[in-house]
Design an enzyme around this catalytic site. Structure first.
Site, PDB file in Angstrom:
ATOM      1  N   GLY A  40       0.862  -1.200   0.000  1.00 29.14           N
ATOM      2  CA  GLY A  40       0.000   0.000   0.000  1.00 29.14           C
ATOM      3  C   GLY A  40       0.881   1.227   0.000  1.00 29.14           C
ATOM      4  O   GLY A  40       0.617   2.209   0.679  1.00 29.14           O
ATOM      5  N   GLY A  41       1.941   1.164  -0.806  1.00 31.57           N
ATOM      6  CA  GLY A  41       2.999   2.179  -0.749  1.00 31.57           C
ATOM      7  C   GLY A  41       2.740   3.418  -1.577  1.00 31.57           C
ATOM      8  O   GLY A  41       3.628   4.263  -1.709  1.00 31.57           O
ATOM      9  N   ASP A  62       0.565  -1.690  -4.680  1.00 29.35           N
ATOM     10  CA  ASP A  62      -0.621  -0.863  -4.404  1.00 29.35           C
ATOM     11  C   ASP A  62      -1.724  -1.332  -5.343  1.00 29.35           C
ATOM     12  O   ASP A  62      -1.537  -2.279  -6.131  1.00 29.35           O
ATOM     13  CB  ASP A  62      -0.316   0.642  -4.598  1.00 29.35           C
ATOM     14  CG  ASP A  62      -1.210   1.518  -3.704  1.00 29.35           C
ATOM     15  OD1 ASP A  62      -2.429   1.576  -3.965  1.00 29.35           O
ATOM     16  OD2 ASP A  62      -0.703   2.119  -2.740  1.00 29.35           O
ATOM     17  N   ASP A  80      -3.847  -6.312  -4.139  1.00 30.62           N
ATOM     18  CA  ASP A  80      -4.903  -5.928  -3.203  1.00 30.62           C
ATOM     19  C   ASP A  80      -4.583  -6.585  -1.874  1.00 30.62           C
ATOM     20  O   ASP A  80      -4.553  -7.818  -1.774  1.00 30.62           O
ATOM     21  CB  ASP A  80      -6.249  -6.437  -3.761  1.00 30.62           C
ATOM     22  CG  ASP A  80      -7.397  -6.173  -2.802  1.00 30.62           C
ATOM     23  OD1 ASP A  80      -7.144  -5.785  -1.633  1.00 30.62           O
ATOM     24  OD2 ASP A  80      -8.553  -6.357  -3.217  1.00 30.62           O
ATOM     25  N   PHE A  81      -4.339  -5.765  -0.852  1.00 30.09           N
ATOM     26  CA  PHE A  81      -3.870  -6.372   0.408  1.00 30.09           C
ATOM     27  C   PHE A  81      -4.946  -7.151   1.175  1.00 30.09           C
ATOM     28  O   PHE A  81      -4.660  -7.685   2.250  1.00 30.09           O
ATOM     29  CB  PHE A  81      -3.092  -5.391   1.285  1.00 30.09           C
ATOM     30  CG  PHE A  81      -3.684  -4.024   1.556  1.00 30.09           C
ATOM     31  CD1 PHE A  81      -4.986  -3.875   1.974  1.00 30.09           C
ATOM     32  CD2 PHE A  81      -2.881  -2.889   1.427  1.00 30.09           C
ATOM     33  CE1 PHE A  81      -5.502  -2.616   2.254  1.00 30.09           C
ATOM     34  CE2 PHE A  81      -3.394  -1.615   1.701  1.00 30.09           C
ATOM     35  CZ  PHE A  81      -4.716  -1.481   2.112  1.00 30.09           C
ATOM     36  N   ARG A 125       2.994   1.657   5.735  1.00 29.76           N
ATOM     37  CA  ARG A 125       3.064   3.038   6.207  1.00 29.76           C
ATOM     38  C   ARG A 125       1.731   3.743   5.979  1.00 29.76           C
ATOM     39  O   ARG A 125       1.217   3.768   4.857  1.00 29.76           O
ATOM     40  CB  ARG A 125       4.173   3.786   5.474  1.00 29.76           C
ATOM     41  CG  ARG A 125       4.255   5.241   5.888  1.00 29.76           C
ATOM     42  CD  ARG A 125       5.438   5.918   5.265  1.00 29.76           C
ATOM     43  NE  ARG A 125       5.529   7.288   5.694  1.00 29.76           N
ATOM     44  CZ  ARG A 125       4.995   8.303   5.034  1.00 29.76           C
ATOM     45  NH1 ARG A 125       4.318   8.115   3.932  1.00 29.76           N
ATOM     46  NH2 ARG A 125       5.142   9.524   5.494  1.00 29.76           N
ATOM     47  N   HIS A 128      -3.977   2.739   9.721  1.00 35.18           N
ATOM     48  CA  HIS A 128      -4.809   3.801  10.301  1.00 35.18           C
ATOM     49  C   HIS A 128      -6.029   4.111   9.422  1.00 35.18           C
ATOM     50  O   HIS A 128      -6.945   4.791   9.856  1.00 35.18           O
ATOM     51  CB  HIS A 128      -3.973   5.062  10.623  1.00 35.18           C
ATOM     52  CG  HIS A 128      -3.684   5.953   9.457  1.00 35.18           C
ATOM     53  ND1 HIS A 128      -3.339   7.278   9.609  1.00 35.18           N
ATOM     54  CD2 HIS A 128      -3.679   5.723   8.122  1.00 35.18           C
ATOM     55  CE1 HIS A 128      -3.156   7.826   8.422  1.00 35.18           C
ATOM     56  NE2 HIS A 128      -3.344   6.907   7.514  1.00 35.18           N
TER      57      HIS A 128
END
Ligand code: SAM
Length: 399
Positions: A240-241, A265, A286-287, A302, A306
């Site tokens: 997801g960078g 990503d 896709d994570f 990173r 959140h």
């Protein structure tokens, strides 16, 4: 009952803190202390009604900045770092209405974002240069277009969802306002997507952001390790960078370390990446699906967790935990670790931002310990740099 406030003491505190900052402008803690002391003094002097009005109309400043940026006025002032510019020149140069420019710049100069050096004559200052940069402007667009719109629907959100009465969240505040999640909105609106990526790539917290590799001391010891070699060896995956600023900075710092560096990503983010970092492979991933890169030395998340509530964070982390080599791999989280007492406004702003966008949150240390334990990880160490917003949480597979 009126509070008794010792203004003399507060201003002495300001003087002391500002002197310390003046002595070492690079000391992040001194910078934070100086701002904190100034804010305490300002709040002690400011009448509550004035403070309320200041907050109430705060958003108008963002609106003025976005308008001036759209009109190209802010950029035109910033483009002349060494000389002033008149409103007539600005109107001519941008083709925009002179009276409108005057009114908007009146607002901006009161905020110190540029200087008013003579009647309707303006000069760029150190703020103008930063505010007019593409990353900062993208951030202001994000706040007016996303946050303000959700704010306009926040009362109906509470009434309908009853989340404040602990009802389970069926829709987050973003979904309620826009009818879709933030990620769905970006997928359907290329200009919002491009804006968000520019915002994320920039030093979005005002130039104080340090790359993860500057805040994670073990990076300097990697050269002494027996790292995996060979075609399949992977040194780092930035999951997801975004556009890859973090993994790019790492590859630049350690060009000779063996193993691939990979930026993962969503397909659109990867496809639209017009300036991929040098020496980094791009991979659409896709994570919420199994992590295809097995046994990398470092997996970095990173500002990812959140964005997600605990249940989604567990899913996306578990997908990578399953791919880790328990002895070799480390999973790093670069996110806020909130204190249980005395959180800063920067931290609370980000927490509320995550709440309305995603029904997600910034987490305290205990919340991280629990979340990570749920997916079979244990914390090795938390690296916090004075003055930096986020911390690096180093984790490994639980032993
Ligand atoms: C807040 S941004 C952080 C980007 C980057 N790590 C940084 O710190 O600048 C979150 C990133 O997660 C990506 N993302 C969102 N959903 C994803 C998914 N299901 N799979 C992979 N990446 C995703 C977004 O495209 C975005 O780049």
């Amino acid at each position: 009952m009126a509070r008794k406030i010792d203004l003399k003491q507060l201003s002495a505190n300001v003087q002391k803190a500002v002197e310390a900052y003046e002595n070492d402008g690079d000391d992040a803690a001194a910078y934070d202390h100086a701002l904190e002391a100034i804010q305490k003094l300002q709040l002690a002097v400011e009448k509550p009604g004035d403070y309320a009005a200041r907050l109430r109309y705060h958003g108008l400043q963002n609106i003025a900045i976005v308008m001036l940026a759209e009109m190209g006025v802010l950029q035109a002032i910033a483009a002349r770092p060494d000389s002033s510019i008149t409103v007539t020149e600005l109107a001519k140069g941008t083709g925009c209405d002179e009276l409108l420019i005057k009114r908007l710049l009146r607002q901006l100069t009161t905020n110190g974002i540029c200087d008013e050096v003579a009647e309707y004559t303006y000069a760029s200052n150190h703020m103008t240069q930063v505010f007019a940069s593409p990353g900062q402007l993208a951030g202001f667009r994000y706040s007016t277009e996303q946050i303000f719109y959700i704010g306009s629907k926040i009362r109906s959100y509470l009434q309908e969802s009853q989340v404040h009465k602990s009802q389970p969240v069926k829709q987050n505040a973003h979904q309620h306002a826009f009818g879709k999640t933030f990620w769905q909105l970006l997928a359907s609106d290329p200009s919002a997507k491009e804006n968000f990526d520019v915002f994320m790539k920039a030093a979005r917290r005002g130039g104080h952001v340090q790359m993860w590799n500057e805040r994670y001391p073990p990076v300097s010891k990697l050269k002494n390790e027996e790292l995996k070699t060979g075609e399949e060896a992977v040194l780092m995956v930035d999951v997801g960078g975004g556009v890859g600023g973090q993994v790019g900075a790492f590859r630049k710092q350690c060009p000779d370390l063996p193993g691939k560096c990979i930026l993962q990503d969503l397909p659109d983010t990867i496809k639209n990446n017009s300036s991929p970092p040098e020496g980094v492979e791009l991979q659409a991933y896709d994570f919420f699906t199994p992590q295809p890169i097995k046994g990398a030395r470092i997996y970095l998340f990173r500002s990812v967790c959140h964005d997600w509530d605990d249940s989604h964070s567990r899913q996306l982390l578990a997908n990578t935990v399953a791919a880790m080599d328990p002895e070799y791999s480390r999973l790093l989280i670069d996110d806020w670790v909130l204190p249980d007492f005395g959180a800063s406004l920067k931290a609370t702003n980000m927490d509320i931002n995550m709440m309305i966008m995603f029904d997600a949150m910034e987490r305290t240390k205990n919340q991280w310990i629990k979340l990570l334990a749920d997916v079979g990880l244990e914390i090795v160490e938390i690296y916090s740099t004075p003055g930096a917003a986020e911390s690096i949480i180093e984790t490994r597979v639980k032993r």
